[in-house]
Design an enzyme around this catalytic site. Structure first.
Site, PDB file in Angstrom:
ATOM      1  N   CYS A  32      -0.639 -18.125  16.624  1.00 21.76           N
ATOM      2  CA  CYS A  32      -0.725 -19.090  15.510  1.00 21.76           C
ATOM      3  C   CYS A  32      -0.397 -20.508  15.956  1.00 21.76           C
ATOM      4  CB  CYS A  32       0.202 -18.673  14.380  1.00 21.76           C
ATOM      5  SG  CYS A  32      -0.255 -17.095  13.653  1.00 21.76           S
TER       6      CYS A  32
ATOM      7  N   HIS B 271       0.998 -25.313   9.977  1.00 16.53           N
ATOM      8  CA  HIS B 271       0.354 -24.000  10.057  1.00 16.53           C
ATOM      9  C   HIS B 271       0.483 -23.353   8.683  1.00 16.53           C
ATOM     10  CE1 HIS B 271      -0.846 -20.058  11.121  1.00 16.53           C
ATOM     11  NE2 HIS B 271       0.359 -19.539  11.164  1.00 16.53           N
TER      12      HIS B 271
ATOM     13  N   ASN C  20      -3.506 -16.877   6.118  1.00 18.30           N
ATOM     14  CA  ASN C  20      -3.087 -17.283   7.468  1.00 18.30           C
ATOM     15  C   ASN C  20      -4.256 -17.050   8.432  1.00 18.30           C
ATOM     16  OD1 ASN C  20      -1.969 -17.523  10.014  1.00 18.30           O
ATOM     17  ND2 ASN C  20      -0.107 -16.359   9.521  1.00 18.30           N
TER      18      ASN C  20
HETATM   19  O1  UT7 Z   1       1.546 -17.056  11.364  1.00 11.57           O
HETATM   20  C1  UT7 Z   1       2.456 -16.426  12.200  1.00 11.57           C
HETATM   21  C2  UT7 Z   1       3.787 -16.487  11.652  1.00 11.57           C
HETATM   22  N1  UT7 Z   1       3.909 -15.577  10.529  1.00 11.57           N
HETATM   23  C3  UT7 Z   1       4.565 -15.968   9.468  1.00 11.57           C
HETATM   24  O2  UT7 Z   1       4.978 -17.100   9.416  1.00 11.57           O
HETATM   25  C4  UT7 Z   1       4.869 -14.955   8.408  1.00 11.57           C
HETATM   26  C5  UT7 Z   1       6.316 -15.059   8.062  1.00 11.57           C
HETATM   27  N2  UT7 Z   1       6.763 -14.136   7.053  1.00 11.57           N
HETATM   28  C6  UT7 Z   1       6.378 -14.183   5.757  1.00 11.57           C
HETATM   29  O3  UT7 Z   1       5.524 -14.964   5.392  1.00 11.57           O
HETATM   30  C7  UT7 Z   1       7.105 -13.289   4.783  1.00 11.57           C
HETATM   31  O4  UT7 Z   1       8.188 -12.686   5.446  1.00 11.57           O
HETATM   32  C8  UT7 Z   1       6.214 -12.188   4.151  1.00 11.57           C
HETATM   33  C9  UT7 Z   1       5.221 -12.803   3.177  1.00 11.57           C
HETATM   34  C10 UT7 Z   1       5.478 -11.456   5.268  1.00 11.57           C
HETATM   35  C11 UT7 Z   1       7.064 -11.194   3.376  1.00 11.57           C
HETATM   36  O5  UT7 Z   1       7.884 -11.849   2.451  1.00 11.57           O
HETATM   37  P1  UT7 Z   1       9.463 -11.509   2.380  1.00 11.57           P
HETATM   38  O6  UT7 Z   1       9.993 -12.242   1.245  1.00 11.57           O
HETATM   39  O7  UT7 Z   1      10.039 -11.828   3.737  1.00 11.57           O
HETATM   40  O8  UT7 Z   1       9.477  -9.968   2.083  1.00 11.57           O
HETATM   41  P2  UT7 Z   1      10.075  -8.758   2.927  1.00 11.57           P
HETATM   42  O9  UT7 Z   1       9.309  -8.557   4.187  1.00 11.57           O
HETATM   43  O10 UT7 Z   1      11.551  -8.937   3.063  1.00 11.57           O
HETATM   44  O11 UT7 Z   1       9.761  -7.550   1.977  1.00 11.57           O
HETATM   45  C12 UT7 Z   1      10.281  -7.479   0.638  1.00 11.57           C
HETATM   46  C13 UT7 Z   1       9.734  -6.228  -0.033  1.00 11.57           C
HETATM   47  C14 UT7 Z   1       9.837  -4.968   0.826  1.00 11.57           C
HETATM   48  O12 UT7 Z   1      10.233  -3.908  -0.004  1.00 11.57           O
HETATM   49  P3  UT7 Z   1      11.744  -3.370  -0.007  1.00 11.57           P
HETATM   50  O13 UT7 Z   1      12.006  -2.960   1.408  1.00 11.57           O
HETATM   51  O14 UT7 Z   1      12.564  -4.545  -0.447  1.00 11.57           O
HETATM   52  O15 UT7 Z   1      11.681  -2.263  -0.987  1.00 11.57           O
HETATM   53  C15 UT7 Z   1       8.420  -4.756   1.279  1.00 11.57           C
HETATM   54  O16 UT7 Z   1       8.133  -3.381   1.513  1.00 11.57           O
HETATM   55  O17 UT7 Z   1       8.348  -6.395  -0.330  1.00 11.57           O
HETATM   56  C16 UT7 Z   1       7.629  -5.237   0.106  1.00 11.57           C
HETATM   57  N3  UT7 Z   1       6.258  -5.622   0.417  1.00 11.57           N
HETATM   58  C17 UT7 Z   1       5.270  -5.648  -0.488  1.00 11.57           C
HETATM   59  N4  UT7 Z   1       5.244  -5.350  -1.805  1.00 11.57           N
HETATM   60  C18 UT7 Z   1       4.073  -5.498  -2.445  1.00 11.57           C
HETATM   61  C19 UT7 Z   1       5.765  -6.031   1.623  1.00 11.57           C
HETATM   62  N5  UT7 Z   1       4.455  -6.305   1.498  1.00 11.57           N
HETATM   63  C20 UT7 Z   1       4.126  -6.090   0.204  1.00 11.57           C
HETATM   64  C21 UT7 Z   1       2.932  -6.211  -0.525  1.00 11.57           C
HETATM   65  N6  UT7 Z   1       2.953  -5.906  -1.849  1.00 11.57           N
HETATM   66  N7  UT7 Z   1       1.778  -6.643   0.023  1.00 11.57           N
END
Ligand code: UT7
Length: 323
Positions: free
Chosen positions: A114, A250, A280
Site C-alpha cells: 500500500c 492512502h 482500499n
Molecule cells: O492498506 C494497508 C493498511 N491496512 C489498513 O490500514 C487497515 C487497517 N485496519 C482497519 O482498517 C480496521 O482495523 C478494520 C476495518 C480492518 C477493522 O476495524 P476494527 O475496528 O479494528 O475491528 P476489529 O478488527 O477489532 O474487529 C471488531 C469486530 C470483530 O468481532 P469480535 O471479535 O469483536 O466479536 C470482528 O470479527 O468486528 C468483526 N468483524 C466484522 N463484523 C461484521 C470483522 N469484519 C467484519 C465484517 N462485518 N466485515
C-alpha cells in the site's frame, strides 16, 4: 538552480463494475452499516478479466500524458507500484511501456504494497534530481480482488481495484520550499511486522495466495506512523503542518484518515477523501485520489500537498510536493 520533479499530468482508471456493500450481505455475516462505520467504505470497483493491472495502468498513463501534452516517446522511465502484476515477470511497467508504444527509456516495478506509490514517487524523484531521467511516469495499479479470500469478512469487504498515474517532469527550481515539485520524501519499513499484513502464497510456494491481515494491529501502527512520516517530510522541506493545503492519504479507512489529520492538527476540509467510493486500492489509492482531487478542483497549482501511506511490511512513507 536545483532540478525539481514537477507534476505535469495526472490520470486514473476505475473498473466498470461497481460493487456496493450490500452485495456482501448476501454471502457473508456482515452489514452495510458495519462496513460504513468501521471503514468508511460504501462501494468499490472490481476488475473483470480484461481489466488487468497493466491495462488499467496503461489507461491511467494515457490520461496523464494527454493532460501534460506529452507523447510516450518523450518519457524516459516508467515505474509501476503494484503487488498484483499481470505475470510474475516481466514487470507490469514493461507491459505498459509496450502498450504505450514507447521504444526507448526503461521501466520497472516497485513492490511496497500500500506504500508502493510513495516509494515509487521517491525513486522517480531521485532519478530526476540526479539527472538520469527528464520525464518519469509513476503509476499505482492494483487488482486486489484477485487475492481476496471471499469467505473472510474481515478483509474482502475492504479492498478494490483501480489505477492512477502521475507524469513527473524535470524543471529548474531555486532549492527553496517555494519551488513547484517534490520538496521532500521519507521512506521507512520494519520487517518485524511482516506477519500483520501478507499474502499466504507466492511463486516459490506455487499458489497465488490470499491476503491476510490483523486489521486492528495495522490500525494501531497506522495513525502514529503516518502522522510521524508526514511531519518528517514536512520538516525536511522546511515546512510545517500549517503550510499544508492538502493531505492526500492512502485510502484504507476513514478512521485512520481522520485520526492522522487530527494528530497533525489539520481540518478534514483539507484532506482529499475517496475511500467511500474506491475502498482500499493499495498502491493505486494515492494516485487515484490525486487525479480525482484535481478533477474535483480541490488541488490547484502552487498548493502544498502531502501524501502518506502504510501497508504490508510494514512499509510506510510520505512525499511533500508543491503542485
Ligand atoms: O492498506 C494497508 C493498511 N491496512 C489498513 O490500514 C487497515 C487497517 N485496519 C482497519 O482498517 C480496521 O482495523 C478494520 C476495518 C480492518 C477493522 O476495524 P476494527 O475496528 O479494528 O475491528 P476489529 O478488527 O477489532 O474487529 C471488531 C469486530 C470483530 O468481532 P469480535 O471479535 O469483536 O466479536 C470482528 O470479527 O468486528 C468483526 N468483524 C466484522 N463484523 C461484521 C470483522 N469484519 C467484519 C465484517 N462485518 N466485515
Amino acid at each position: 538552480m536545483q532540478p525539481r520533479a514537477v507534476v505535469a499530468g495526472v490520470g486514473h482508471y476505475l473498473p466498470k463494475r461497481v460493487v456496493p456493500n450490500s452485495e456482501f450481505e448476501k454471502t457473508l455475516d456482515t452489514t452495510d452499516e458495519w462496513i460504513r462505520t468501521r471503514s468508511g467504505i460504501e462501494r468499490r470497483h472490481f476488475a473483470d478479466d480484461k481489466e488487468t493491472t497493466s491495462f488499467m495502468a496503461t489507461t491511467a498513463a494515457k490520461s496523464a500524458l494527454a493532460m501534460a501534452g506529452v507523447s510516450a516517446d518523450d518519457v524516459d522511465a516508467i515505474i509501476v507500484a503494484t503487488s498484483t502484476a499481470d505475470l510474475t515477470f516481466p514487470s507490469a511497467a514493461t507491459m505498459v511501456q509496450s502498450a504505450l508504444g514507447m521504444t526507448r527509456g526503461f521501466a520497472f516495478d516497485v513492490q511496497a504494497v500500500c506504500a508502493g506509490f510513495v516509494f515509487a514517487l521517491s525513486n522517480a524523484n531521485a532519478l530526476i534530481v540526479s539527472g538520469q531521467a527528464h520525464r518519469v511516469l509513476v503509476i499505482g495499479a492494483e487488482t486486489f480482488s484477485r487475492i481476496m479470500d471471499w469467505t473472510d469478512r474481515s478483509t474482502c469487504v475492504l479492498f478494490g481495484d483501480g489505477a492512477g498515474a502521475v507524469l513527473l517532469e524535470a524543471q529548474d527550481g531555486t532549492g527553496t520550499s517555494d519551488d513547484r515539485g517534490i520538496l521532500a520524501t521519507d521512506l521507512n519499513s520494519d520487517g518485524r511486522y511482516r506477519d500483520l499484513l501478507y499474502v499466504d502464497g507466492g511463486v516459490s510456494t506455487q499458489t497465488t495466495g490470499h491476503l491476510r491481515m490483523q486489521g486492528n494491529q495495522v490500525f494501531r501502527h497506522a495513525v502514529e506512523k503516518l502522522a510521524a512520516t508526514a511531519e518528517a517530510s514536512l520538516a525536511k522541506a522546511g515546512l510545517t503542518n500549517a503550510d499544508v493545503d492538502w493531505i492526500v492519504p492512502h485510502q484504507a479507512n476513514i478512521r485512520i484518515i481522520k485520526g492522522t489529520a487530527k494528530k497533525m492538527g489539520i481540518p478534514m476540509d483539507r484532506v482529499v477523501v475517496t475511500v467511500q467510493d474506491h475502498g482500499n486500492t493499495s498502491a493505486a489509492s494515492i494516485p487515484l485520489a490525486l487525479s480525482i482531487g484535481c478533477a474535483r478542483g480541490q488541488i490547484k497549482s502552487g498548493d502544498v500537498v502531502v501524501t502518506e501511506a502504510i501497508g504490508g511490511g510494514l512499509a510506510w512513507g510520505s512525499v511533500v510536493l508543491r503542485w
